[in-house]
Design an enzyme around this catalytic site. Sequence first.
Site, PDB file in Angstrom:
ATOM      1  N   VAL A 141      50.919  -8.175  81.431  1.00 29.22           N
ATOM      2  CA  VAL A 141      51.230  -8.449  80.025  1.00 29.22           C
ATOM      3  C   VAL A 141      50.142  -9.357  79.473  1.00 29.22           C
ATOM      4  O   VAL A 141      49.723 -10.275  80.142  1.00 29.22           O
ATOM      5  CB  VAL A 141      52.622  -9.082  79.847  1.00 29.22           C
ATOM      6  CG1 VAL A 141      53.710  -8.095  80.187  1.00 29.22           C
ATOM      7  CG2 VAL A 141      52.766 -10.317  80.688  1.00 29.22           C
ATOM      8  N   CYS A 142      49.651  -9.057  78.294  1.00 30.39           N
ATOM      9  CA  CYS A 142      48.433  -9.715  77.830  1.00 30.39           C
ATOM     10  C   CYS A 142      48.405  -9.839  76.325  1.00 30.39           C
ATOM     11  O   CYS A 142      49.178  -9.203  75.636  1.00 30.39           O
ATOM     12  CB  CYS A 142      47.206  -8.870  78.150  1.00 30.39           C
ATOM     13  SG  CYS A 142      47.069  -8.342  79.832  1.00 30.39           S
ATOM     14  N   THR A 143      47.433 -10.610  75.835  1.00 31.28           N
ATOM     15  CA  THR A 143      47.086 -10.593  74.416  1.00 31.28           C
ATOM     16  C   THR A 143      45.583 -10.345  74.300  1.00 31.28           C
ATOM     17  O   THR A 143      44.810 -11.014  74.977  1.00 31.28           O
ATOM     18  CB  THR A 143      47.437 -11.932  73.742  1.00 31.28           C
ATOM     19  OG1 THR A 143      48.829 -12.197  73.946  1.00 31.28           O
ATOM     20  CG2 THR A 143      47.142 -11.877  72.256  1.00 31.28           C
TER      21      THR A 143
END
Length: 394
Positions: A141-143
């Site tokens: 999960v990332c931005t």
Amino acid sequence: MSYWWAFCTFLTSTLTIVSTQYVPPYTEECRTGMYPPQGPTFKGAVTWYTVDLDLPPSKRWSALMSEKKDDIANMIKVIKDIADAFVPSGKLIDFVDKVLPLIVDTLPYPYDEELKGIASASGVPLGEIALFNLFYEVFTVCTSVVAEDSNGNLIHGRNLDFGLFMGWDMKNKSWQITEQLKPLVVNIDFRRSNHTVFKSTGFAGYAGMLTGMKPHSFSLTINERFSMDGGYIGIIEWLLHHRDAMWMGFLTRTVLENATSYEEARSLLSQTKLLAPAYYILGGNQTGQGCIITRARTESLKPLELNLKQGRWYLLQTNYDHWKAPLFLDDRRTPGMKCMNQTLQPNISFKTLYDVLSTKPVLNKLTTYTTLMEVSKGKLESFVRDCPNPCMPW
Ligand SMILES: *[C@@H]1O[C@H](CO)[C@@H](O)[C@H](O)[C@H]1NC(C)=O
Ligand SMILES: *[C@@H]1O[C@H](CO)[C@@H](O)[C@H](O)[C@H]1NC(C)=O
Ligand SMILES: *[C@@H]1O[C@H](CO)[C@@H](O)[C@H](O)[C@H]1NC(C)=O
Ligand SMILES: *[C@@H]1O[C@H](CO)[C@@H](O)[C@H](O)[C@H]1NC(C)=O
Ligand SMILES: *[C@@H]1O[C@H](CO)[C@@H](O)[C@H](O)[C@H]1NC(C)=O
Ligand SMILES: *[C@@H]1O[C@H](CO)[C@@H](O)[C@H](O)[C@H]1NC(C)=O
């Protein structure tokens, strides 16, 4: 099927334990003055290594592996301990040691040979190296943000968040796998004929790419996309000999290594059949070249491009389709966009993008590293991160 049941029960109970400690979601005012990195959210600098693409695939990783083998062995041990806690009597470990080595031979060149080289140089069994390389197809999960400044210059940044559901340490309030990955974060300069082909931030022992840049050409990051038609189905198909699809982290590597322009990268990332859904965030080397490619396994959905005329000078992607609302328990998009909007286009730089990526919950307990890239200067910087309490677990 009972493994899946055990797995689901495990996820649900982890989520419940973790979230009851942290309601409501922890947010804060947009950070300023965080760059150059320092203080409690900065755990350390990332070391540069060189991988020589002129060497045979089995030898490319040897130098890096001999340096990082203890860190890799430690991490695999933690994965095994976590697995033992919820899959009965070492069944998963059996699978890893007996079945996964066979998968390596089914991988396309050069990945098959690179993984064998990584295993022999690190002394870690091949099945466990394969597990480490398949890992990222699930649960990253990332931005990611790609933004254009007032001069048409593109800046691309990302937080890599990894380790969700993998061993919440109640005492330290941290994810065990996330912590174990931090010593494995490396910057790599991939060279051919002694010239840089591309640069990346990665994990030692992983041959795919999640973050990288081809200087003066394009920058690329990948974020996980959760979908019913997810990685499990693709992986099962692969085991059942339907092998026309590409592993998502390997496609990124192939594109960074062999695509020669933003356009070519965009079309390969949009059209290649994938094992698992994903978001690719791509930046180019001139004005307007930035896009979010939302991938289903066989097609690209609603591509979104920078558009200055419509005021879209940046694109920010977390782990939800841009045309849908994020999950209410995990909204990193609204705080991230709020900070980008406050920054304003004329002020965008490594400094201000690092501030956005340092604001909770964009920065959270899963955040392993932050990378900043500027294609026109061929510049890539990355930093290992920490999120001191109070901090959202994801
Ligand atoms: C948790 O904290 C203890 C003591 O503070 C430390 O010894 C241990 O290494 C920590 N574990 C992790 C995974 O960070
Ligand atoms: C490779 O490039 C580096 C600097 O970029 C230079 O110092 C070195 O001599 C070069 N090596 C060879 C074999 O050309
Ligand atoms: C890139 O292309 C070269 C030449 O076709 C090939 O040997 C190499 O394996 C490719 N790299 C990747 C990562 O697929
Ligand atoms: C942008 O990339 C293309 C393809 O790699 C290249 O031909 C062009 O010279 C680059 N432009 C700049 C300004 O670097
Ligand atoms: C940021 O600005 C864009 C464009 O003006 C707008 O659509 C969006 O709602 C804003 N988001 C936030 C969180 O302020
Ligand atoms: C952004 O730039 C404007 C001028 O373009 C300046 O007035 C403002 O204070 C800057 N904001 C931040 C957050 O740096």
